[in-house]
Motif scaffolding. Structure first.
Motif, PDB file in Angstrom:
ATOM      1  N   ARG A  10      12.725 -19.063 -11.988  1.00 42.51           N
ATOM      2  CA  ARG A  10      13.228 -17.701 -12.161  1.00 42.51           C
ATOM      3  C   ARG A  10      12.100 -16.663 -12.297  1.00 42.51           C
ATOM      4  O   ARG A  10      12.184 -15.580 -11.728  1.00 42.51           O
ATOM      5  N   TYR A  11      11.044 -16.991 -13.050  1.00 44.02           N
ATOM      6  CA  TYR A  11      10.061 -15.972 -13.419  1.00 44.02           C
ATOM      7  C   TYR A  11       8.689 -16.099 -12.752  1.00 44.02           C
ATOM      8  O   TYR A  11       7.919 -15.147 -12.781  1.00 44.02           O
ATOM      9  N   ALA A  12       8.374 -17.232 -12.174  1.00 47.64           N
ATOM     10  CA  ALA A  12       7.040 -17.410 -11.600  1.00 47.64           C
ATOM     11  C   ALA A  12       7.013 -16.939 -10.144  1.00 47.64           C
ATOM     12  O   ALA A  12       7.802 -17.396  -9.325  1.00 47.64           O
ATOM     13  N   ASP A  13       6.091 -16.037  -9.857  1.00 52.68           N
ATOM     14  CA  ASP A  13       5.906 -15.568  -8.480  1.00 52.68           C
ATOM     15  C   ASP A  13       4.835 -16.362  -7.755  1.00 52.68           C
ATOM     16  O   ASP A  13       4.768 -16.334  -6.531  1.00 52.68           O
ATOM     17  N   THR A  14       3.976 -17.049  -8.511  1.00 52.72           N
ATOM     18  CA  THR A  14       2.900 -17.839  -7.915  1.00 52.72           C
ATOM     19  C   THR A  14       2.817 -19.188  -8.627  1.00 52.72           C
ATOM     20  O   THR A  14       3.412 -19.376  -9.690  1.00 52.72           O
ATOM     21  N   SER A  30       6.284 -36.965 -21.596  1.00 49.83           N
ATOM     22  CA  SER A  30       5.229 -36.927 -20.572  1.00 49.83           C
ATOM     23  C   SER A  30       5.834 -36.700 -19.189  1.00 49.83           C
ATOM     24  O   SER A  30       6.772 -37.396 -18.800  1.00 49.83           O
ATOM     25  N   TYR A  31       5.270 -35.734 -18.472  1.00 49.03           N
ATOM     26  CA  TYR A  31       5.688 -35.443 -17.103  1.00 49.03           C
ATOM     27  C   TYR A  31       4.470 -35.051 -16.283  1.00 49.03           C
ATOM     28  O   TYR A  31       3.463 -34.593 -16.823  1.00 49.03           O
ATOM     29  N   VAL A  32       4.605 -35.179 -14.979  1.00 46.52           N
ATOM     30  CA  VAL A  32       3.602 -34.695 -14.042  1.00 46.52           C
ATOM     31  C   VAL A  32       4.287 -33.657 -13.167  1.00 46.52           C
ATOM     32  O   VAL A  32       5.380 -33.891 -12.650  1.00 46.52           O
ATOM     33  N   TYR A  33       3.661 -32.499 -13.025  1.00 43.52           N
ATOM     34  CA  TYR A  33       4.213 -31.413 -12.215  1.00 43.52           C
ATOM     35  C   TYR A  33       3.232 -31.069 -11.106  1.00 43.52           C
ATOM     36  O   TYR A  33       2.013 -31.087 -11.318  1.00 43.52           O
ATOM     37  N   PHE A  34       3.771 -30.726  -9.949  1.00 45.28           N
ATOM     38  CA  PHE A  34       2.967 -30.249  -8.824  1.00 45.28           C
ATOM     39  C   PHE A  34       3.549 -28.926  -8.390  1.00 45.28           C
ATOM     40  O   PHE A  34       4.735 -28.827  -8.088  1.00 45.28           O
ATOM     41  N   LEU A  35       2.710 -27.902  -8.381  1.00 44.81           N
ATOM     42  CA  LEU A  35       3.157 -26.556  -8.042  1.00 44.81           C
ATOM     43  C   LEU A  35       2.363 -26.029  -6.857  1.00 44.81           C
ATOM     44  O   LEU A  35       1.182 -26.332  -6.707  1.00 44.81           O
ATOM     45  N   GLY A  36       3.008 -25.216  -6.065  1.00 43.90           N
ATOM     46  CA  GLY A  36       2.314 -24.588  -4.959  1.00 43.90           C
ATOM     47  C   GLY A  36       3.042 -23.330  -4.529  1.00 43.90           C
ATOM     48  O   GLY A  36       4.207 -23.118  -4.866  1.00 43.90           O
ATOM     49  N   ASP A  37       2.348 -22.492  -3.822  1.00 44.18           N
ATOM     50  CA  ASP A  37       2.950 -21.324  -3.206  1.00 44.18           C
ATOM     51  C   ASP A  37       2.260 -21.104  -1.869  1.00 44.18           C
ATOM     52  O   ASP A  37       1.322 -21.814  -1.530  1.00 44.18           O
ATOM     53  N   LYS A  38       2.719 -20.157  -1.098  1.00 40.86           N
ATOM     54  CA  LYS A  38       2.186 -19.993   0.254  1.00 40.86           C
ATOM     55  C   LYS A  38       0.826 -19.314   0.304  1.00 40.86           C
ATOM     56  O   LYS A  38       0.200 -19.295   1.347  1.00 40.86           O
ATOM     57  N   ASN A  40      -1.839 -19.720  -2.353  1.00 40.89           N
ATOM     58  CA  ASN A  40      -2.897 -20.286  -3.184  1.00 40.89           C
ATOM     59  C   ASN A  40      -2.989 -21.799  -3.039  1.00 40.89           C
ATOM     60  O   ASN A  40      -2.129 -22.429  -2.435  1.00 40.89           O
ATOM     61  N   GLU A  41      -4.027 -22.357  -3.628  1.00 41.65           N
ATOM     62  CA  GLU A  41      -4.200 -23.805  -3.655  1.00 41.65           C
ATOM     63  C   GLU A  41      -3.147 -24.422  -4.582  1.00 41.65           C
ATOM     64  O   GLU A  41      -2.742 -23.805  -5.565  1.00 41.65           O
ATOM     65  N   PRO A  42      -2.719 -25.661  -4.309  1.00 39.99           N
ATOM     66  CA  PRO A  42      -1.756 -26.312  -5.198  1.00 39.99           C
ATOM     67  C   PRO A  42      -2.364 -26.646  -6.558  1.00 39.99           C
ATOM     68  O   PRO A  42      -3.577 -26.751  -6.704  1.00 39.99           O
ATOM     69  N   ILE A  43      -1.489 -26.810  -7.537  1.00 37.92           N
ATOM     70  CA  ILE A  43      -1.894 -27.123  -8.898  1.00 37.92           C
ATOM     71  C   ILE A  43      -1.129 -28.361  -9.349  1.00 37.92           C
ATOM     72  O   ILE A  43       0.075 -28.467  -9.139  1.00 37.92           O
ATOM     73  N   GLY A  44      -1.832 -29.301  -9.980  1.00 31.92           N
ATOM     74  CA  GLY A  44      -1.208 -30.469 -10.581  1.00 31.92           C
ATOM     75  C   GLY A  44      -1.368 -30.412 -12.086  1.00 31.92           C
ATOM     76  O   GLY A  44      -2.436 -30.065 -12.584  1.00 31.92           O
ATOM     77  N   LEU A  45      -0.313 -30.726 -12.815  1.00 35.40           N
ATOM     78  CA  LEU A  45      -0.356 -30.735 -14.278  1.00 35.40           C
ATOM     79  C   LEU A  45       0.107 -32.095 -14.773  1.00 35.40           C
ATOM     80  O   LEU A  45       1.183 -32.563 -14.397  1.00 35.40           O
ATOM     81  N   VAL A  46      -0.703 -32.735 -15.604  1.00 36.57           N
ATOM     82  CA  VAL A  46      -0.336 -33.983 -16.276  1.00 36.57           C
ATOM     83  C   VAL A  46      -0.104 -33.604 -17.726  1.00 36.57           C
ATOM     84  O   VAL A  46      -1.025 -33.160 -18.408  1.00 36.57           O
ATOM     85  N   THR A  47       1.149 -33.760 -18.193  1.00 32.70           N
ATOM     86  CA  THR A  47       1.504 -33.252 -19.513  1.00 32.70           C
ATOM     87  C   THR A  47       2.070 -34.351 -20.409  1.00 32.70           C
ATOM     88  O   THR A  47       2.573 -35.362 -19.939  1.00 32.70           O
ATOM     89  N   SER A  48       1.969 -34.107 -21.686  1.00 31.65           N
ATOM     90  CA  SER A  48       2.636 -34.906 -22.720  1.00 31.65           C
ATOM     91  C   SER A  48       2.899 -33.957 -23.879  1.00 31.65           C
ATOM     92  O   SER A  48       2.600 -32.762 -23.794  1.00 31.65           O
ATOM     93  N   ALA A  49       3.431 -34.480 -24.968  1.00 27.92           N
ATOM     94  CA  ALA A  49       3.681 -33.630 -26.134  1.00 27.92           C
ATOM     95  C   ALA A  49       2.386 -33.062 -26.698  1.00 27.92           C
ATOM     96  O   ALA A  49       2.366 -31.967 -27.258  1.00 27.92           O
ATOM     97  N   GLN A  50       1.256 -33.778 -26.531  1.00 29.43           N
ATOM     98  CA  GLN A  50      -0.009 -33.367 -27.129  1.00 29.43           C
ATOM     99  C   GLN A  50      -0.964 -32.655 -26.170  1.00 29.43           C
ATOM    100  O   GLN A  50      -1.933 -32.058 -26.609  1.00 29.43           O
ATOM    101  N   ARG A  51      -0.745 -32.744 -24.863  1.00 32.15           N
ATOM    102  CA  ARG A  51      -1.743 -32.198 -23.934  1.00 32.15           C
ATOM    103  C   ARG A  51      -1.114 -31.657 -22.665  1.00 32.15           C
ATOM    104  O   ARG A  51       0.033 -31.929 -22.349  1.00 32.15           O
ATOM    105  N   CYS A  52      -1.929 -30.906 -21.952  1.00 31.33           N
ATOM    106  CA  CYS A  52      -1.551 -30.383 -20.644  1.00 31.33           C
ATOM    107  C   CYS A  52      -2.831 -30.274 -19.816  1.00 31.33           C
ATOM    108  O   CYS A  52      -3.611 -29.342 -19.987  1.00 31.33           O
ATOM    109  N   LEU A  53      -3.063 -31.248 -18.932  1.00 27.66           N
ATOM    110  CA  LEU A  53      -4.244 -31.237 -18.073  1.00 27.66           C
ATOM    111  C   LEU A  53      -3.892 -30.536 -16.772  1.00 27.66           C
ATOM    112  O   LEU A  53      -2.945 -30.925 -16.086  1.00 27.66           O
ATOM    113  N   VAL A  54      -4.653 -29.511 -16.425  1.00 26.54           N
ATOM    114  CA  VAL A  54      -4.391 -28.729 -15.221  1.00 26.54           C
ATOM    115  C   VAL A  54      -5.493 -28.997 -14.204  1.00 26.54           C
ATOM    116  O   VAL A  54      -6.671 -28.890 -14.517  1.00 26.54           O
ATOM    117  N   ASN A  55      -5.093 -29.358 -12.978  1.00 26.02           N
ATOM    118  CA  ASN A  55      -6.049 -29.617 -11.902  1.00 26.02           C
ATOM    119  C   ASN A  55      -5.689 -28.779 -10.692  1.00 26.02           C
ATOM    120  O   ASN A  55      -4.576 -28.886 -10.166  1.00 26.02           O
TER     121      ASN A  55
END
Length: 110
Positions: A10-14, A30-38, A40-55
C-alpha cells in the motif's frame, strides 16, 4: 506478517521504501523477503525477531550470514537459513540462466 506486507504494497513506492517498512516493523518469526522495483537494484532481507539483515544486489563481493560467507552473484539477491544449499543451487541456476538464449516474453500478434 500479512499486515506488514499489506503496508508494503500500500505505502511503498520503491524497493527501498518497502525495506524501510520491513525494518521498522516488530517481527516475531524468521522470514526472507525479496523486494524490487523497475528503477533500482533488488533488495534481500533475512529477518528474525532479533535481526534484519539487508543485502542490496551488487553492493558487496561476499555476504555474511550467521558466520557463513556466501558469494554475491552479479544482479542476484538470495538468502535464507540453509546457506550452503542455496549457494550451490543459485550458482547452478546462474550458470543455466547465463547460457540460455535470450527470449522475448512479449506476446506476438498472429
Amino acid at each position: 506478517m500479512p499486515f506488514m506486507l499489506k503496508n508494503v504494497l500500500r505505502y511503498a513506492d520503491t524497493a527501498e521504501d518497502g525495506a524501510t517498512i520491513i525494518r521498522a516493523t516488530r517481527r516475531t518469526n524468521s522470514y526472507v523477503y525479496f523486494l524490487g522495483d523497475k528503477h533500482n537494484e533488488p533488495i534481500g532481507l533475512v529477518t528474525s525477531a532479533q535481526r534484519c539483515l539487508v543485502n542490496h544486489a551488487n553492493e558487496r563481493e561476499e555476504l555474511q550470514v550467521d558466520g557463513h560467507t556466501m558469494p554475491q552473484f552479479h544482479d542476484i539477491v538470495y538468502g535464507g537459513h540453509y546457506q550452503e544449499k542455496q549457494e550451490k543451487l543459485v550458482g547452478e541456476m546462474r550458470v543455466r540462466l547465463m547460457s540460455a538464449p535470450s527470449r522475448s516474453w512479449r506476446k506476438t500478434s498472429r
